[in-house]
Scaffold this active site. Structure first.
Site, PDB file in Angstrom:
ATOM      1  N   ASP A   1       1.232  -0.950  -0.044  1.00  0.00           N
ATOM      2  CA  ASP A   1       0.099   0.100   0.013  1.00  0.00           C
ATOM      3  C   ASP A   1       0.796   0.964  -0.006  1.00  0.00           C
ATOM      4  OD1 ASP A   1      -2.224   1.308  -0.175  1.00  0.00           O
ATOM      5  OD2 ASP A   1      -2.639   1.419   2.329  1.00  0.00           O
TER       6      ASP A   1
ATOM      7  N   ASP B   1      -1.285   6.981 -10.295  1.00  0.00           N
ATOM      8  CA  ASP B   1      -1.866   6.023  -9.518  1.00  0.00           C
ATOM      9  C   ASP B   1      -1.409   3.999  -9.429  1.00  0.00           C
ATOM     10  OD1 ASP B   1      -2.604   5.919  -6.596  1.00  0.00           O
ATOM     11  OD2 ASP B   1      -5.309   5.445  -7.409  1.00  0.00           O
TER      12      ASP B   1
END
Length: 399
Positions: free
Chosen positions: A92, A271
């Site tokens: 993450d 992203d």
């Protein structure tokens, strides 16, 4: 155009959130995009460098932008302790704590030390609470961290198919998550501090695949793996336009074919947690008109016929004076994965979709997984820049 020759590379597996079938898959991307557009949970290198190692802008809970609201996720096998217990962890970039125990229980060994502190971390759609330990953490044979802070979950909500999270975001996002502690050094921080890696930087390469949940990517700590890209790795600074500047924001222009300008030079972000290529509404509409695509009622994505696909043209992305070509095959969803979308077998779906905001918002595009898997990307936190290069798979015909 620097090249780093490093060998601190580890494989990861890509998982598409199959629970997000049909239109929910697209809505997942749009909800994530809305958080970026609102400037929530800033975690880009410009924010970190502006305030040093600590910012006052971190966000937790439902307003965070992290792996729990991503349509595409990445898992890595991590060893903890000696002898090591293996855990499958989500990587993450939008959070920074590392923790285990959601499914496979934590097994203390001779290298484990209970600090007596408690850990509480809230995510976009999940929570974790438990105890803090320090322990030996091995990402690979060469990436071994001494005395890494890890959370050991006593309660974890929203993590049914993994053992926890390895957070590789900026350290400021750990503030307030561990009792009696200010900031908790991340795995990347400790690898750098312990001299294992030469720089605070991550490199990511993908191999386009027609299956999910199998190793099809390489994550490199401390530099860029020159064996994974072709030509030069070209760096561009983080954009100055807000809100894109809060994240991994860059400036680019986008053209379809020889004559159709979709976006003049403007700001947006790259992203890894966004699945599709999202363009501001006017640019998306221009792309739809140029391709002749129609909206599929089931998935919400654009769809084209075989004949239209044969006439599909390149998309050109000019970033820092370098043109990156997204080929016709790269513009379509892998047909072998149509079932993940809830789509029809053999149907051709396009990965370009509507960002849901007009041009001039300060964030006019998101180059997501569908775009990034065709290029090498390097995220250089220390120098606040993004590096991009072509790969052997840029022109692949796998979709």
């Amino acid at each position: 155009m620097s090249r780093y020759v490093v060998f601190n590379s580890i494989p990861f597996a890509t998982r598409l959130r199959t629970a997000y079938g049909g239109r929910e898959f697209l809505e997942c991307d749009r909800k994530r995009a809305a958080k970026f557009l609102a400037g929530l949970s800033p975690h880009g290198p410009a924010i970190r460098n502006r305030y040093g190692m600590k910012t006052t802008a971190s966000t937790t809970g439902k307003d965070s932008i992290d792996v729990t609201d991503a349509g595409v996720t990445y898992t890595i096998s991590v060893g903890v302790g000696s002898p090591a217990t293996k855990y499958d962890l989500l990587i993450d970039t939008g959070s920074s704590n590392t923790w285990v125990g959601a499914n496979t229980p934590y097994n203390p060994t001779s290298t484990s030390q209970d600090t007596g502190n408690t850990v509480n971390v809230s995510y976009g759609s999940g929570t974790m609470s438990g105890e803090e330990y320090t322990d030996l953490v091995a990402l690979s044979d060469t990436l071994v961290i001494q005395n890494q802070s890890i959370g050991v979950a006593q309660s974890a909500q929203g993590f049914n198919d993994v053992d926890g999270i390895m957070g590789v975001g900026p350290v400021d996002l750990t503030e307030g998550t561990v009792s009696n502690t200010g900031l908790v050094p991340t795995v990347t921080d400790n690898l750098y501090a312990q001299g294992t890696i030469p720089a605070d930087m991550l490199g990511i390469s993908y191999e386009p695949s027609s299956t999910t949940g199998v190793p099809n990517g390489i994550l490199t700590f401390g530099g860029a793996d020159s064996g994974r890209y072709t030509g030069d790795l070209n760096y561009v600074p983080i954009t100055t336009a807000s809100p894109a500047s809060n994240y991994w924001g860059i400036d680019q222009s986008v053209t379809y074919g020889d004559n159709t300008t979709l976006l003049d030079t403007t700001s947006g972000i790259v992203d890894t947690g966004t699945t599709l290529l999202l363009l501001a509404t006017e640019a998306f509409q221009a792309y739809q008109q140029a391709t002749g695509a129609t909206t599929d009622e089931t998935t919400g994505l654009l769809t084209i016929t075989e004949e239209q696909y044969s006439q599909l043209q390149n998309m050109y992305f000019n970033i820092g004076g370098v043109t990156y070509i997204l080929t016709p095959n790269a513009q379509i969803w892998p047909r072998a994965l149509n079932s993940v979308l809830g789509g029809q077998e053999g149907q051709i779906y396009l990965i370009t979709s509507d960002l849901g905001s007009n041009i001039g918002s300060g964030l006019d595009f998101i180059n997501g997984f569908g775009w990034l898997q065709r290029f090498y990307s390097a995220f250089d936190t220390a120098n606040a820049q993004v590096g991009l290069a072509t790969t052997p798979f840029t022109d692949a015909e796998t979709n």
